[in-house]
Enzyme design. Structure first.
Site, mmCIF file in Angstrom:
data_model
loop_
_atom_site.group_PDB
_atom_site.id
_atom_site.type_symbol
_atom_site.label_atom_id
_atom_site.label_comp_id
_atom_site.label_asym_id
_atom_site.label_seq_id
_atom_site.Cartn_x
_atom_site.Cartn_y
_atom_site.Cartn_z
ATOM 1 N N ASP A 105 0.706 -1.226 -0.331
ATOM 2 C CA ASP A 105 0.267 0.261 0.076
ATOM 3 C C ASP A 105 0.973 0.891 -0.122
ATOM 4 O O ASP A 105 0.147 2.733 -0.433
ATOM 5 C CB ASP A 105 -0.760 0.414 0.889
ATOM 6 C CG ASP A 105 -0.590 0.180 2.259
ATOM 7 O OD1 ASP A 105 0.238 -1.632 2.796
ATOM 8 O OD2 ASP A 105 -0.393 0.506 3.553
ATOM 9 N N ASP B 133 4.940 7.978 0.689
ATOM 10 C CA ASP B 133 5.103 7.529 2.571
ATOM 11 C C ASP B 133 6.305 7.208 3.444
ATOM 12 O O ASP B 133 7.228 6.237 3.313
ATOM 13 C CB ASP B 133 3.914 6.430 2.481
ATOM 14 C CG ASP B 133 2.144 6.378 2.259
ATOM 15 O OD1 ASP B 133 2.179 7.787 2.068
ATOM 16 O OD2 ASP B 133 1.627 5.639 2.223
HETATM 17 P P1 AMP Z 1 1.498 4.180 6.955
HETATM 18 O O1 AMP Z 1 1.878 2.348 6.881
HETATM 19 O O2 AMP Z 1 1.662 5.016 7.545
HETATM 20 O O3 AMP Z 1 1.271 4.049 5.637
HETATM 21 O O4 AMP Z 1 -0.218 3.740 7.212
HETATM 22 C C1 AMP Z 1 -1.006 2.503 7.050
HETATM 23 C C2 AMP Z 1 -2.645 2.261 7.121
HETATM 24 O O5 AMP Z 1 -3.154 3.150 8.614
HETATM 25 C C3 AMP Z 1 -3.342 3.114 6.180
HETATM 26 O O6 AMP Z 1 -4.090 3.030 5.994
HETATM 27 C C4 AMP Z 1 -3.337 4.819 7.699
HETATM 28 O O7 AMP Z 1 -4.334 5.489 6.880
HETATM 29 C C5 AMP Z 1 -3.797 4.394 8.242
HETATM 30 N N1 AMP Z 1 -3.718 4.859 9.402
HETATM 31 C C6 AMP Z 1 -2.161 5.145 9.937
HETATM 32 N N2 AMP Z 1 -2.124 6.608 10.749
HETATM 33 C C7 AMP Z 1 -3.160 6.377 11.111
HETATM 34 C C8 AMP Z 1 -3.868 7.345 12.335
HETATM 35 N N3 AMP Z 1 -3.682 7.909 13.379
HETATM 36 N N4 AMP Z 1 -5.302 7.494 12.199
HETATM 37 C C9 AMP Z 1 -5.944 6.489 11.081
HETATM 38 N N5 AMP Z 1 -5.518 6.083 10.378
HETATM 39 C C10 AMP Z 1 -4.374 5.571 10.297
HETATM 40 MG MG MG Z 2 0.404 4.573 3.425
#
Ligand code: AMP
Ligand code: MG
Length: 479
Positions: A246, A256
């Protein structure tokens, strides 16, 4: 001047099941931290209008600008190898798209903009640290010449975000060629939704691979761009840190920025993420992991390749198997340039590897060693300078077979080896100051990193590796 964003929103024209249409959640007290003037202008936006009260309200999510079609995108993905059937923009809202001055369509996304149906346990918010980190590192990546999402703005929210401790909230405005990920294809493939997959293929082709016609062409395009991207990262000592499917973009941009880092001391197995216990996303594993991610994309695309399943598998497998060759070509080009070699010779890969091995054994600083090649300072980077000297002799003999003058060779090397990269301890220092209300170190970092290949005598402290007590050993999936 009033804020005028010439939106043209193609993602919102895809079927409803691609997203949840919703506005960002307002914050208590929007405050301007930074607007990226050069990027605003490239997008045809007025920086002053973005900095006005009306603009800051938009950047904080408190006002939805005319023409926007705010939505949270849904996707799935493999996170550290484990399958998550439903992810999505859990703390982000796509405001819409703008066609920039070069004719390229760009997403404008708010990150840290409040909860969505995809937030799971999260609060949908971001604190100042990861917002500034992504701003600094993505803009540095752009200045280094690498495809990447960019930072248009950062604003404060006047709210507290609870992490390990209470921290000031912020919102980043991110600009990307698109936010379509390998995981976006996986989401629909897992649901056997061939209609959606087909529509997503057409959308991705129109947006990123105009020459392509089929799903297989699209796959080949993504493979070529990702192979080049990862090789380019390695040339800068960059570790993405969380190469989940993702977080792998279909456009071929770096996306990201969480627990990422440019290495200080060269160590091929280096990992930064606090949760990457097995070293899955270590520096030297990034090409293999990208192959793994692209194999997931290939699998997701099988149903829409327009072939019998066996034939589709064969074709997709052949495509994925081309990655090592494509990666290797760019890797060799990148590192030849770093060594100042304009003419290819057979032994070049060995010569490069031999230096890297000595750098690892000698605990040499990645960036400073390459930049110093050909000067007295290079050998000082090594615990055992004599080990470098024997390599240096071979390299100098190899260089003498090149036609260019020493001055031209030096200029060519300087254009391939940055003088400065965003070192983690400096990023942490800038974040620490910003939490206390002092944004000067953040501004200074941005200013210096905007010209990373130029020697800037008054910024030499930013090129110094961390002392033992300054070293940042881990970074966190900064949310
Ligand atoms: P990442 O690995 O940072 O790209 O995040 C992975 C998933 O977790 C994605 O679907 C993000 O939208 C979700 N996510 C990360 N941090 C948050 C947060 N503080 N609140 C809600 N969703 C989050
Ligand atoms: Mg992400």
């Amino acid at each position: 001047m009033a804020l005028d964003i010439p939106f043209d929103n193609s993602y919102g024209r895809l079927p409803d099941r691609f997203y949840t249409r919703m506005a960002p959640a307002p914050v208590r007290q929007p405050g301007l931290i930074k607007v990226n003037h050069a990027l605003a202008e490239a997008l045809g936006l007025d920086p002053a209008a973005l900095e006005s009260a009306e603009g800051v309200a938009v950047l904080a999510g408190n006002a939805v600008p005319e023409g926007a079609d705010p939505l949270a995108q849904v996707y799935a993905g493999h996170q550290f190898g484990g399958w998550s059937p439903q992810l999505g923009d859990g703390r982000a809202i796509l405001l819409g798209e703008v066609v920039d001055r070069d004719g390229v369509r760009r997403d404008i996304q708010l990150k840290g903009s409040g909860p969505t149906p995809y937030s799971r346990m999260g609060d949908g918010r971001a604190w100042l640290g990861p917002v500034l980190r992504e701003y600094i590192v993505s803009e540095a990546m752009h200045a280094l010449g690498v495809p990447t999402t960019r930072a248009l703005a950062a604003v404060s929210t006047g709210e507290i975000v609870l992490r390990e401790r209470p921290l000031p909230g912020a919102v980043l405005t991110r600009v990307a060629a698109s936010h379509i990920r390998v995981g976006t294809f996986q989401y629909f493939a897992a649901r056997q939704d061939e209609e959606a997959l087909g529509a997503l293929v057409q959308h991705a082709i129109a947006r990123h691979y105009p020459g392509a016609e089929t799903a297989l062409d699209l796959l080949d395009g993504v493979i070529a761009r990702q192979a080049a991207l990862v090789a380019t990262w390695l040339g800068l000592g960059f570790i993405h840190g969380v190469m989940n499917t993702d977080n792998t973009s279909i456009s071929g941009e770096t996306i990201d920025y969480g627990p990422c880092a440019y290495m200080d001391t060269y160590s091929p197995g280096k990992v930064f993420s606090s949760i990457d216990h097995g070293g899955r996303y270590a520096y030297n594993r990034q090409p293999d992991i990208m192959v793994w991610n692209l194999a997931q994309l290939a699998t997701a695309l099988l149903p829409v390749m327009g072939m019998e399943r066996e034939a589709a598998i064969e074709a997709a497998t052949a495509s994925v198997h081309r990655f090592p060759e494509l990666f290797g070509q760019t890797w060799l080009r990148v590192f030849r340039a770093k060594l100042g070699l304009a003419v290819a010779e057979d032994g070049d890969a060995d010569l490069i590897q031999s230096l890297m091995d000595r750098m690892a054994a000698g605990q040499a600083d990645f960036t400073n060693t390459f930049r110093a090649l050909g000067t007295e300072k290079a050998r000082d980077q090594f615990v055992d300078p004599a080990a470098f000297d024997t390599w240096d002799e071979v390299w100098r003999a190899r260089l003498s077979r090149e036609g260019a003058t020493p001055e031209d060779r030096r200029d060519a090397r300087d254009a391939a080896n940055p003088w400065v990269i965003p070192r983690n301890h400096r990023i942490e220092e800038a974040i620490g100051a910003a939490v206390n209300g002092d944004f000067a170190p953040f501004e200074r970092l941005l200013e210096v990193l905007a010209r990373p290949y130029a020697e800037q005598a008054d910024a030499a402290h930013l090129t110094r590796p961390p002392n033992a007590d300054e070293a940042v050993l881990q970074t966190f999936c900064g949310t």
